[in-house]
Scaffold this motif. Sequence first.
Motif, PDB file in Angstrom:
ATOM      1  N   ARG A  22       5.907  -6.864  -1.921  1.00 17.85           N
ATOM      2  CA  ARG A  22       4.850  -7.075  -2.063  1.00 17.85           C
ATOM      3  C   ARG A  22       4.252  -8.339  -2.901  1.00 17.85           C
ATOM      4  NH1 ARG A  22       3.373  -1.795  -5.785  1.00 17.85           N
ATOM      5  NH2 ARG A  22       5.412  -1.104  -4.289  1.00 17.85           N
ATOM      6  N   PHE A  23       3.366  -8.515  -2.082  1.00 18.69           N
ATOM      7  CA  PHE A  23       3.222 -10.073  -3.067  1.00 18.69           C
ATOM      8  C   PHE A  23       0.784  -9.943  -3.013  1.00 18.69           C
ATOM      9  CE2 PHE A  23      -0.196 -13.708  -2.749  1.00 18.69           C
ATOM     10  CZ  PHE A  23       1.522 -15.065  -3.685  1.00 18.69           C
ATOM     11  N   VAL A  24       1.363  -9.441  -4.243  1.00 23.21           N
ATOM     12  CA  VAL A  24       0.154  -9.961  -5.349  1.00 23.21           C
ATOM     13  C   VAL A  24       0.482  -9.692  -6.570  1.00 23.21           C
ATOM     14  CG1 VAL A  24      -1.794  -8.165  -6.422  1.00 23.21           C
ATOM     15  CG2 VAL A  24      -0.851  -7.224  -4.685  1.00 23.21           C
ATOM     16  N   SER A  25       0.186 -11.873  -6.068  1.00 28.39           N
ATOM     17  CA  SER A  25       0.468 -12.886  -7.706  1.00 28.39           C
ATOM     18  C   SER A  25      -0.748 -12.507  -8.955  1.00 28.39           C
ATOM     19  CB  SER A  25      -0.340 -14.279  -7.148  1.00 28.39           C
ATOM     20  OG  SER A  25      -2.121 -13.497  -6.831  1.00 28.39           O
ATOM     21  N   VAL A  26      -0.615 -13.122  -9.547  1.00 26.52           N
ATOM     22  CA  VAL A  26      -1.035 -12.886 -11.321  1.00 26.52           C
ATOM     23  C   VAL A  26      -2.829 -13.788 -10.678  1.00 26.52           C
ATOM     24  CG1 VAL A  26      -1.791 -13.941 -13.200  1.00 26.52           C
ATOM     25  CG2 VAL A  26       0.555 -12.977 -12.011  1.00 26.52           C
ATOM     26  N   ALA A  27      -2.747 -14.904 -10.455  1.00 26.31           N
ATOM     27  CA  ALA A  27      -4.120 -14.851  -9.405  1.00 26.31           C
ATOM     28  C   ALA A  27      -4.475 -14.368  -9.101  1.00 26.31           C
ATOM     29  CB  ALA A  27      -3.832 -15.965  -9.394  1.00 26.31           C
ATOM     30  N   LEU A  28      -4.137 -13.312  -7.988  1.00 30.34           N
ATOM     31  CA  LEU A  28      -5.315 -12.417  -7.385  1.00 30.34           C
ATOM     32  C   LEU A  28      -5.408 -10.981  -8.135  1.00 30.34           C
ATOM     33  CD1 LEU A  28      -6.659 -11.336  -4.839  1.00 30.34           C
ATOM     34  CD2 LEU A  28      -3.956 -10.583  -4.163  1.00 30.34           C
ATOM     35  N   ARG A  29      -4.626 -10.696  -9.110  1.00 29.52           N
ATOM     36  CA  ARG A  29      -4.561  -9.730  -9.684  1.00 29.52           C
ATOM     37  C   ARG A  29      -6.069 -10.339 -11.418  1.00 29.52           C
ATOM     38  NH1 ARG A  29       1.446  -8.794 -11.132  1.00 29.52           N
ATOM     39  NH2 ARG A  29       0.961  -9.945 -12.638  1.00 29.52           N
ATOM     40  N   ARG A  30      -5.625 -11.138 -10.919  1.00 27.41           N
ATOM     41  CA  ARG A  30      -6.998 -11.902 -12.783  1.00 27.41           C
ATOM     42  C   ARG A  30      -8.499 -11.091 -11.573  1.00 27.41           C
ATOM     43  NH1 ARG A  30      -6.660 -14.915 -17.087  1.00 27.41           N
ATOM     44  NH2 ARG A  30      -4.327 -15.263 -17.730  1.00 27.41           N
TER      45      ARG A  30
END
Length: 106
Positions: A22-30
């Motif tokens: 899965r790819f949900v980066s820290v930047a996207l989560r922020r």
Amino acid sequence: AADVRPLSLHTICTTRWAADHRFVSVALRRQVFARDHVAWTARACCVVDHRVPRELGGADVMENLWVQTVADAHRKDVSENALHRAVCAGTVTLETAQGEMRRWRP
């Protein structure tokens, strides 16, 4: 829809979802936290979850992500798992299951 991936039923029903990438980066989560008006410093209480779950074809995109409390995410998991089983058993269409997840509320 932009919130789902074009996966076959075979892929949906045979992938080991906990083991896949899965790819949900820290930047996207922020970004999701900011959009949902939840302070990043409060993240211990919450998770970024897929509205349409990955096991029903949900995409790793902003449109399909939201901040949920850990407790709500666990409650939603029950519905996700039941719908995944129903889709793979042929008793519910994938589109119906995706729609139910879009409407899910804690």
